[in-house]
Design a protein around this motif. Structure first.
Motif, PDB file in Angstrom:
ATOM      1  N   LEU A 153       0.843  -1.191   0.000  1.00 38.14           N
ATOM      2  CA  LEU A 153       0.000   0.000   0.000  1.00 38.14           C
ATOM      3  C   LEU A 153       0.877   1.239   0.000  1.00 38.14           C
ATOM      4  O   LEU A 153       1.846   1.345   0.765  1.00 38.14           O
ATOM      5  N   LEU A 154       0.537   2.205  -0.855  1.00 33.37           N
ATOM      6  CA  LEU A 154       1.287   3.449  -0.968  1.00 33.37           C
ATOM      7  C   LEU A 154       0.446   4.590  -0.397  1.00 33.37           C
ATOM      8  O   LEU A 154      -0.406   5.152  -1.078  1.00 33.37           O
ATOM      9  N   GLY A 155       0.667   4.939   0.841  1.00 29.80           N
ATOM     10  CA  GLY A 155       0.005   6.090   1.429  1.00 29.80           C
ATOM     11  C   GLY A 155      -1.493   5.917   1.581  1.00 29.80           C
ATOM     12  O   GLY A 155      -2.031   4.812   1.557  1.00 29.80           O
ATOM     13  N   ARG A 156      -2.174   7.028   1.713  1.00 34.80           N
ATOM     14  CA  ARG A 156      -3.616   7.021   1.910  1.00 34.80           C
ATOM     15  C   ARG A 156      -4.340   7.106   0.574  1.00 34.80           C
ATOM     16  O   ARG A 156      -3.796   7.601  -0.405  1.00 34.80           O
ATOM     17  N   PRO A 157      -5.595   6.672   0.547  1.00 34.05           N
ATOM     18  CA  PRO A 157      -6.361   6.783  -0.693  1.00 34.05           C
ATOM     19  C   PRO A 157      -6.542   8.236  -1.096  1.00 34.05           C
ATOM     20  O   PRO A 157      -6.592   9.128  -0.240  1.00 34.05           O
ATOM     21  N   GLY A 158      -6.640   8.484  -2.392  1.00 33.44           N
ATOM     22  CA  GLY A 158      -6.861   9.832  -2.889  1.00 33.44           C
ATOM     23  C   GLY A 158      -8.319  10.233  -2.802  1.00 33.44           C
ATOM     24  O   GLY A 158      -9.183   9.458  -2.380  1.00 33.44           O
ATOM     25  N   GLY A 159      -8.602  11.461  -3.192  1.00 30.55           N
ATOM     26  CA  GLY A 159      -9.959  11.961  -3.133  1.00 30.55           C
ATOM     27  C   GLY A 159     -10.910  11.250  -4.064  1.00 30.55           C
ATOM     28  O   GLY A 159     -12.125  11.342  -3.902  1.00 30.55           O
ATOM     29  N   ASP A 160     -10.360  10.532  -5.046  1.00 31.38           N
ATOM     30  CA  ASP A 160     -11.220   9.811  -5.981  1.00 31.38           C
ATOM     31  C   ASP A 160     -11.645   8.455  -5.438  1.00 31.38           C
ATOM     32  O   ASP A 160     -12.340   7.704  -6.118  1.00 31.38           O
ATOM     33  N   GLY A 161     -11.209   8.121  -4.241  1.00 31.29           N
ATOM     34  CA  GLY A 161     -11.601   6.849  -3.639  1.00 31.29           C
ATOM     35  C   GLY A 161     -10.789   5.661  -4.078  1.00 31.29           C
ATOM     36  O   GLY A 161     -11.127   4.525  -3.727  1.00 31.29           O
ATOM     37  N   LEU A 162      -9.720   5.862  -4.829  1.00 32.29           N
ATOM     38  CA  LEU A 162      -8.896   4.756  -5.300  1.00 32.29           C
ATOM     39  C   LEU A 162      -7.710   4.545  -4.358  1.00 32.29           C
ATOM     40  O   LEU A 162      -7.078   5.505  -3.914  1.00 32.29           O
ATOM     41  N   GLU A 163      -7.407   3.297  -4.061  1.00 31.06           N
ATOM     42  CA  GLU A 163      -6.219   2.964  -3.293  1.00 31.06           C
ATOM     43  C   GLU A 163      -4.992   3.025  -4.202  1.00 31.06           C
ATOM     44  O   GLU A 163      -5.071   2.804  -5.404  1.00 31.06           O
ATOM     45  N   ARG A 164      -3.819   3.312  -3.587  1.00 30.32           N
ATOM     46  CA  ARG A 164      -2.560   3.312  -4.322  1.00 30.32           C
ATOM     47  C   ARG A 164      -1.716   2.153  -3.829  1.00 30.32           C
ATOM     48  O   ARG A 164      -1.518   1.995  -2.631  1.00 30.32           O
ATOM     49  N   TRP A 165      -1.205   1.363  -4.791  1.00 33.93           N
ATOM     50  CA  TRP A 165      -0.340   0.235  -4.445  1.00 33.93           C
ATOM     51  C   TRP A 165       0.922   0.233  -5.300  1.00 33.93           C
ATOM     52  O   TRP A 165       0.933   0.775  -6.418  1.00 33.93           O
ATOM     53  N   LEU A 166       1.947  -0.389  -4.781  1.00 34.08           N
ATOM     54  CA  LEU A 166       3.088  -0.816  -5.580  1.00 34.08           C
ATOM     55  C   LEU A 166       2.904  -2.307  -5.814  1.00 34.08           C
ATOM     56  O   LEU A 166       2.838  -3.087  -4.867  1.00 34.08           O
ATOM     57  N   LEU A 167       2.808  -2.703  -7.071  1.00 34.05           N
ATOM     58  CA  LEU A 167       2.663  -4.100  -7.460  1.00 34.05           C
ATOM     59  C   LEU A 167       4.009  -4.603  -7.967  1.00 34.05           C
ATOM     60  O   LEU A 167       4.686  -3.913  -8.733  1.00 34.05           O
ATOM     61  N   VAL A 168       4.393  -5.796  -7.542  1.00 35.69           N
ATOM     62  CA  VAL A 168       5.633  -6.422  -8.003  1.00 35.69           C
ATOM     63  C   VAL A 168       5.309  -7.798  -8.555  1.00 35.69           C
ATOM     64  O   VAL A 168       4.575  -8.574  -7.932  1.00 35.69           O
ATOM     65  N   ARG A 169       5.837  -8.100  -9.733  1.00 34.85           N
ATOM     66  CA  ARG A 169       5.641  -9.408 -10.370  1.00 34.85           C
ATOM     67  C   ARG A 169       6.999 -10.059 -10.633  1.00 34.85           C
ATOM     68  O   ARG A 169       7.936  -9.396 -11.047  1.00 34.85           O
ATOM     69  N   ARG A 170       7.043 -11.358 -10.365  1.00 33.58           N
ATOM     70  CA  ARG A 170       8.258 -12.134 -10.624  1.00 33.58           C
ATOM     71  C   ARG A 170       7.893 -13.379 -11.411  1.00 33.58           C
ATOM     72  O   ARG A 170       6.945 -14.084 -11.075  1.00 33.58           O
ATOM     73  N   ASP A 171       8.652 -13.654 -12.468  1.00 28.27           N
ATOM     74  CA  ASP A 171       8.513 -14.903 -13.209  1.00 28.27           C
ATOM     75  C   ASP A 171       9.797 -15.128 -13.978  1.00 28.27           C
ATOM     76  O   ASP A 171      10.835 -14.551 -13.631  1.00 28.27           O
ATOM     77  N   GLY A 172       9.734 -15.939 -15.021  1.00 27.62           N
ATOM     78  CA  GLY A 172      10.931 -16.259 -15.771  1.00 27.62           C
ATOM     79  C   GLY A 172      11.569 -15.066 -16.461  1.00 27.62           C
ATOM     80  O   GLY A 172      12.748 -15.116 -16.820  1.00 27.62           O
ATOM     81  N   ARG A 173      10.811 -13.986 -16.656  1.00 31.57           N
ATOM     82  CA  ARG A 173      11.361 -12.783 -17.285  1.00 31.57           C
ATOM     83  C   ARG A 173      12.108 -11.901 -16.303  1.00 31.57           C
ATOM     84  O   ARG A 173      12.766 -10.953 -16.705  1.00 31.57           O
ATOM     85  N   GLY A 174      11.975 -12.147 -15.017  1.00 30.40           N
ATOM     86  CA  GLY A 174      12.625 -11.312 -14.020  1.00 30.40           C
ATOM     87  C   GLY A 174      11.607 -10.635 -13.120  1.00 30.40           C
ATOM     88  O   GLY A 174      10.470 -11.097 -12.966  1.00 30.40           O
ATOM     89  N   THR A 175      12.011  -9.511 -12.521  1.00 29.03           N
ATOM     90  CA  THR A 175      11.175  -8.765 -11.582  1.00 29.03           C
ATOM     91  C   THR A 175      10.741  -7.450 -12.217  1.00 29.03           C
ATOM     92  O   THR A 175      11.568  -6.727 -12.774  1.00 29.03           O
ATOM     93  N   ARG A 176       9.434  -7.166 -12.136  1.00 25.38           N
ATOM     94  CA  ARG A 176       8.900  -5.926 -12.690  1.00 25.38           C
ATOM     95  C   ARG A 176       7.987  -5.280 -11.659  1.00 25.38           C
ATOM     96  O   ARG A 176       7.290  -5.971 -10.910  1.00 25.38           O
ATOM     97  N   ALA A 177       7.984  -3.935 -11.623  1.00 22.97           N
ATOM     98  CA  ALA A 177       7.208  -3.192 -10.632  1.00 22.97           C
ATOM     99  C   ALA A 177       6.239  -2.250 -11.323  1.00 22.97           C
ATOM    100  O   ALA A 177       6.507  -1.759 -12.436  1.00 22.97           O
TER     101      ALA A 177
END
Length: 245
Positions: A153-177
């Motif tokens: 989770l990245l900080g508090r939700p904005g005024g638009d009601g959407l949450e902010r996240w940092l997503l990280v994916r790992r697989d055979g291609r490596g790590t992507r954010a």
């Protein structure tokens, strides 16, 4: 390269197929600010320098204004670093998953400057129980290939009601954010699937080059580029729809 054009494409991803639905030619600053080059290529006088993020937003805005049904906007790095792009999407209340760079854990701290990407030590600090396994069931190339995804989770939700996240994916291609904005109830699995759709988007351009000769354009003229690329994308959309049917 002596003759090379850089394009930014907007791809529409539906459950059964993906196709490119818009295109813009990117002019580097040294081109956009050179009157001689602009005159030779017949670049219109009212076309300023525009970043890749700006071109992306203009195409997304056209699609949204045309009421194209879209639940997400997604892109790989470096589009997630464009604050203006994120801000415009926030203004429209459109959920997004936008890629950002990752970088070695200590390099950027030696000179006292803030990291330009997501430090690897921040990713390494994500607890093991936060990672979920993902499998690409519908990918003929990576079918059955296991990957993992986690979010912070990245900080508090904005005024638009959407949450902010940092997503990280790992697989055979490596790590992507990715930086994400989405409703609070959005699952990690859904965010990971949206990111995967963004990762698949370049395959559309590769298919268009292979199937309709999208990269056979060899003339350095602004209007001719748009005519050729538009015709090629229209032809490839027809091929894609026929194959999906």
């Amino acid at each position: 390269m002596e003759n090379c054009q850089v394009a930014v494409f907007l791809t529409y991803a539906a459950p059964r197929a993906q196709a490119i639905v818009d295109r813009e030619l990117y002019l580097p600053p040294e081109w956009a600010g050179d009157p001689v080059r602009r005159a030779r290529a017949h670049v219109p006088a009212d076309v300023p320098y525009r970043s890749r993020g700006r071109l992306g937003w203009e195409m997304v805005e056209r699609a949204l204004d045309a009421r194209t049904p879209a639940a997400w906007v997604a892109a790989e790095a470096p589009f997630g670093h464009d604050a203006a792009l994120r801000g415009r999407l926030d203004e429209r209340g459109v959920p997004y998953v936008l890629g950002v760079r990752t970088e070695p854990r200590s390099r950027s701290r030696q000179d006292g400057r803030r990291p330009r990407g997501v430090p690897e030590d921040a990713i390494a600090s994500i607890p093991a129980n936060e990672w979920q396994r993902t499998v690409h069931h519908d990918d003929p190339v990576r079918h059955g290939l296991a990957g993992h995804a986690a979010r912070v989770l990245l900080g508090r939700p904005g005024g638009d009601g959407l949450e902010r996240w940092l997503l990280v994916r790992r697989d055979g291609r490596g790590t992507r954010a990715y930086v994400c904005a989405a409703p609070r109830a959005t699952s990690l699995r859904e965010l990971a699937e949206v990111a995967r759709q963004a990762e698949r988007a370049p395959l559309c351009a590769a298919a268009a080059r292979r199937e309709v000769g999208l990269d056979h354009y060899e003339v350095r003229l602004w209007r001719a580029w748009y005519r050729y690329i538009t015709l090629g994308l229209l032809a490839h959309a027809g091929v894609t729809l026929a194959a999906a049917a």
